[in-house]
Enzyme design. Structure first.
Site, PDB file in Angstrom:
ATOM      1  N   GLU A 137      36.385  36.420  39.297  1.00  0.00           N
ATOM      2  CA  GLU A 137      37.533  36.167  38.852  1.00  0.00           C
ATOM      3  C   GLU A 137      37.518  34.648  37.971  1.00  0.00           C
ATOM      4  O   GLU A 137      36.984  33.898  38.617  1.00  0.00           O
ATOM      5  CB  GLU A 137      38.765  36.167  39.878  1.00  0.00           C
ATOM      6  CG  GLU A 137      39.248  37.246  40.405  1.00  0.00           C
ATOM      7  CD  GLU A 137      40.277  37.361  41.672  1.00  0.00           C
ATOM      8  OE1 GLU A 137      41.165  36.334  41.455  1.00  0.00           O
ATOM      9  OE2 GLU A 137      40.262  38.108  42.319  1.00  0.00           O
ATOM     10  N   ASN A 178      28.005  39.915  48.400  1.00  0.00           N
ATOM     11  CA  ASN A 178      29.144  39.032  48.757  1.00  0.00           C
ATOM     12  C   ASN A 178      29.053  38.398  50.300  1.00  0.00           C
ATOM     13  O   ASN A 178      29.636  37.411  50.237  1.00  0.00           O
ATOM     14  CB  ASN A 178      30.256  39.826  48.617  1.00  0.00           C
ATOM     15  CG  ASN A 178      30.992  40.092  47.397  1.00  0.00           C
ATOM     16  OD1 ASN A 178      30.402  39.666  46.480  1.00  0.00           O
ATOM     17  ND2 ASN A 178      32.176  40.779  47.207  1.00  0.00           N
ATOM     18  N   CYS A 212      37.793  39.222  47.551  1.00  0.00           N
ATOM     19  CA  CYS A 212      36.706  39.960  47.882  1.00  0.00           C
ATOM     20  C   CYS A 212      35.841  39.687  48.894  1.00  0.00           C
ATOM     21  O   CYS A 212      35.767  40.295  49.916  1.00  0.00           O
ATOM     22  CB  CYS A 212      35.652  40.105  46.493  1.00  0.00           C
ATOM     23  SG  CYS A 212      36.533  40.577  45.129  1.00  0.00           S
TER      24      CYS A 212
HETATM   25  C1  UGA Z   1      33.045  37.273  44.338  1.00  0.00           C
HETATM   26  C2  UGA Z   1      31.583  37.037  43.926  1.00  0.00           C
HETATM   27  O1  UGA Z   1      31.325  35.956  43.598  1.00  0.00           O
HETATM   28  C3  UGA Z   1      31.322  37.983  42.741  1.00  0.00           C
HETATM   29  O2  UGA Z   1      29.971  38.116  42.315  1.00  0.00           O
HETATM   30  C4  UGA Z   1      31.938  39.550  42.877  1.00  0.00           C
HETATM   31  O3  UGA Z   1      31.964  40.517  41.941  1.00  0.00           O
HETATM   32  C5  UGA Z   1      33.425  39.442  43.410  1.00  0.00           C
HETATM   33  O4  UGA Z   1      33.690  38.539  44.566  1.00  0.00           O
HETATM   34  C6  UGA Z   1      34.046  40.589  43.859  1.00  0.00           C
HETATM   35  O5  UGA Z   1      33.623  41.370  44.812  1.00  0.00           O
HETATM   36  O6  UGA Z   1      34.842  41.280  43.090  1.00  0.00           O
HETATM   37  P1  UGA Z   1      35.855  35.999  43.297  1.00  0.00           P
HETATM   38  O7  UGA Z   1      35.911  36.249  44.819  1.00  0.00           O
HETATM   39  O8  UGA Z   1      36.032  36.282  42.107  1.00  0.00           O
HETATM   40  O9  UGA Z   1      33.838  36.560  43.252  1.00  0.00           O
HETATM   41  O10 UGA Z   1      35.219  34.324  43.709  1.00  0.00           O
HETATM   42  P2  UGA Z   1      33.764  33.327  43.635  1.00  0.00           P
HETATM   43  O11 UGA Z   1      33.609  32.452  42.573  1.00  0.00           O
HETATM   44  O12 UGA Z   1      32.730  34.087  44.249  1.00  0.00           O
HETATM   45  O13 UGA Z   1      34.623  32.487  44.821  1.00  0.00           O
HETATM   46  C7  UGA Z   1      34.952  32.913  46.094  1.00  0.00           C
HETATM   47  C8  UGA Z   1      35.573  31.731  47.216  1.00  0.00           C
HETATM   48  O14 UGA Z   1      34.393  30.994  47.372  1.00  0.00           O
HETATM   49  C9  UGA Z   1      36.522  30.975  46.569  1.00  0.00           C
HETATM   50  O15 UGA Z   1      37.391  30.612  47.366  1.00  0.00           O
HETATM   51  C10 UGA Z   1      35.902  29.669  46.243  1.00  0.00           C
HETATM   52  O16 UGA Z   1      36.393  28.426  46.096  1.00  0.00           O
HETATM   53  C11 UGA Z   1      34.435  29.708  47.154  1.00  0.00           C
HETATM   54  N1  UGA Z   1      33.280  28.794  47.013  1.00  0.00           N
HETATM   55  C12 UGA Z   1      32.428  29.409  46.034  1.00  0.00           C
HETATM   56  C13 UGA Z   1      33.265  27.638  47.684  1.00  0.00           C
HETATM   57  O17 UGA Z   1      34.112  27.102  48.500  1.00  0.00           O
HETATM   58  N2  UGA Z   1      31.987  27.098  47.117  1.00  0.00           N
HETATM   59  C14 UGA Z   1      31.236  27.329  46.462  1.00  0.00           C
HETATM   60  O18 UGA Z   1      30.265  26.545  46.073  1.00  0.00           O
HETATM   61  C15 UGA Z   1      31.515  28.519  45.623  1.00  0.00           C
END
Ligand code: UGA
Length: 446
Positions: free
Chosen positions: A160, A216, A268
């Site tokens: 997202e 994930n 997710c």
């Molecule tokens: C996640 C996966 O990254 C995608 O590859 C996958 O397609 C998607 O789930 C899904 O299954 O549909 P998303 O949930 O959109 O994507 O967001 P992310 O960018 O992955 O972030 C997830 C969480 O981790 C967020 O709360 C973000 O703030 C946190 N995060 C991410 C951190 O706290 N630190 C980081 O370094 C990266």
């Protein structure tokens, strides 16, 4: 054989919409179907149901070029399609398992109308074994001959906030099928990506299904790991950002997805980690690392409040607290499982007034917490506040004028859960402040 396959995409959520528009952009003709007639009507009028950078332009362009259509007519669409991409939601049941009812509704619809060879593609995140179940339903319940359809697992990895970029320029494609014909169809659909050299993993259905959950769960574990290291740095005086940078220089680790924060959220990670554990438990397979990642995240979603209590000397009663950022991450209006939800729930126990601001997510949050005071800007939220927390890493918070912030707040207290602001500069302006993993608890005692 040379006409491109006609694609039906079922479900117009994040994945369905991005996939539908993206597949059309690759040159395919795509019909997007949803049972929500209001949503379809809006889409037909060019109104997007979600905030996603680049989505509107991509949809408009492909609608104009007659490669992308929106409809509620599932029967005709399923009958005409050469490939059906299922992109309906698979939310979490109370026991942590994936709720596949929307997916199986689609399969039953397919079973009732299929009358020519069709490739059935799962884009939705589904537990291993779902492809086999789909086959069983179509063959055993609807008596459809096995040569009339093939099953493909083609998991989606878009995020997202960068869904369009991720769909159009993915790190990799995963195509899981036991059928050569289905594989050929998918290769035609993704022809432009394959020609560009996008790595593609061809495998069986079960492996593809596991790849999505494993990816994930691994990413969630990475975030939980660095959050625990950040908490240790806060307690001992180390700097987690430097730790992450140094760790990331090791190619085996990589620097990405190692940013500490208020805990992961979104649709997710929370549901997919639970679903992976649920399916593993069904087969009596321990999943201790993923259990640990979830437990660490439950703890992490409390860390912002702990820091706030520390800086306010546990005197929160009757105070005004500004929350900057409600979405679970930047560039989305999605608040599902957002750390800000946990924070608001906790703050409510202290009888505080909450001023909240988010560039995109206030409408969604207001449905859950109508009594929060939603503000038109970060500065409005900070005006008269006794303390502030940065909960989402929106770019606009990076550019806050800290002198102006100092003049607006009643008490100069800031918890920056994304390390967006410069704590040294804030301290010079008289703030009591804390980031995450900056060892700063040691410096911020009242
Ligand atoms: C996640 C996966 O990254 C995608 O590859 C996958 O397609 C998607 O789930 C899904 O299954 O549909 P998303 O949930 O959109 O994507 O967001 P992310 O960018 O992955 O972030 C997830 C969480 O981790 C967020 O709360 C973000 O703030 C946190 N995060 C991410 C951190 O706290 N630190 C980081 O370094 C990266």
């Amino acid at each position: 054989m040379n006409t491109p396959p006609l694609i039906a995409v079922i479900g117009t959520g994040y994945v369905g919409l991005a996939a539908g528009a993206g597949l059309a952009e690759f040159g395919n003709t795509v019909v997007c179907v949803d049972i929500d007639s209001k949503k379809i009507e809006s889409l037909q009028n060019g109104i997007m149901p979600i905030f996603e950078p680049g989505l509107k332009e991509l949809v408009e362009r492909n609608v104009e070029q007659e490669r992308l259509l929106f409809t509620t007519d599932i029967v005709d669409t399923l009958q005409d399609a050469d490939a059906i991409f299922i992109a309906v939601g698979t939310p979490m049941n109370d026991d942590g398992s994936a709720d596949l009812s929307a997916l199986y509704d689609v399969i039953h619809s397919i079973g009732k109308v299929i009358n020519k060879y069709t490739v059935i593609v799962t884009k939705s995140t589904v537990p291993v074994g779902t492809g086999a179940c789909i086959r069983h339903i179509l063959e055993d319940i609807y008596a459809i001959d096995s040569c009339m359809f093939d099953i493909v697992s083609n998991p989606e990895f878009l995020r997202e906030g960068s869904a369009i970029k991720d769909f159009l320029k993915p790190d990799r494609l995963v195509i899981g099928t036991e059928s050569v014909d289905a594989c050929t169809t998918l290769c035609r659909i993704y022809d432009s990506l394959l020609k560009e050299g996008t790595p593609c993993v061809f495998t069986d259905v079960a492996t593809a299904e596991i790849i999505k959950y494993a990816s994930n769960a691994f990413l969630a574990t990475k975030v939980s790991f660095i959050n625990e290291i950040a908490n240790l740095c806060d307690a001992t005086g180390g700097n987690a950002q430097t730790v992450a940078y140094a760790m990331g220089l090791d190619h085996r680790i990589s620097p990405y997805f190692l940013k500490p924060g208020p805990g992961y959220g979104g649709y997710c990670f929370p549901k997919d980690t639970q679903a992976l554990i649920h399916i593993a438990t069904t087969y009596n397979v321990p999943m201790n690392t993923v259990q640990g990642a979830i437990a660490a995240n439950v703890y992490q979603q409390q860390v912002s409040l702990k820091k706030l209590l520390h800086l306010t000397n546990n005197l929160l009663q009757g105070k005004t607290v500004a929350i900057l950022g409600l979405a679970f991450k930047a560039n989305t209006d999605d608040v599902r499982q957002s750390p800000s939800i946990t924070l608001i729930q906790e703050l409510k126990k202290y009888d505080v007034t909450i001023n909240a601001y988010d560039p995109e997510a206030m409408r969604s949050m207001a449905q859950m917490f109508p009594d929060v005071h939603y503000c038109q800007s970060a500065y409005e939220a900070l005006t008269g506040a006794d303390a502030a927390l940065i909960m989402t890493n929106w770019d606009e918070f990076k550019h806050l004028n800290t002198k102006r912030v100092a003049s607006l707040m009643a008490e100069k207290i800031i918890v920056d859960m994304h390390n967006i602001l410069d704590l040294t500069q804030l301290r010079a302006l008289g703030f009591l402040c804390d980031g995450i993993g900056q060892g700063s608890l040691l410096h911020s005692t009242r």
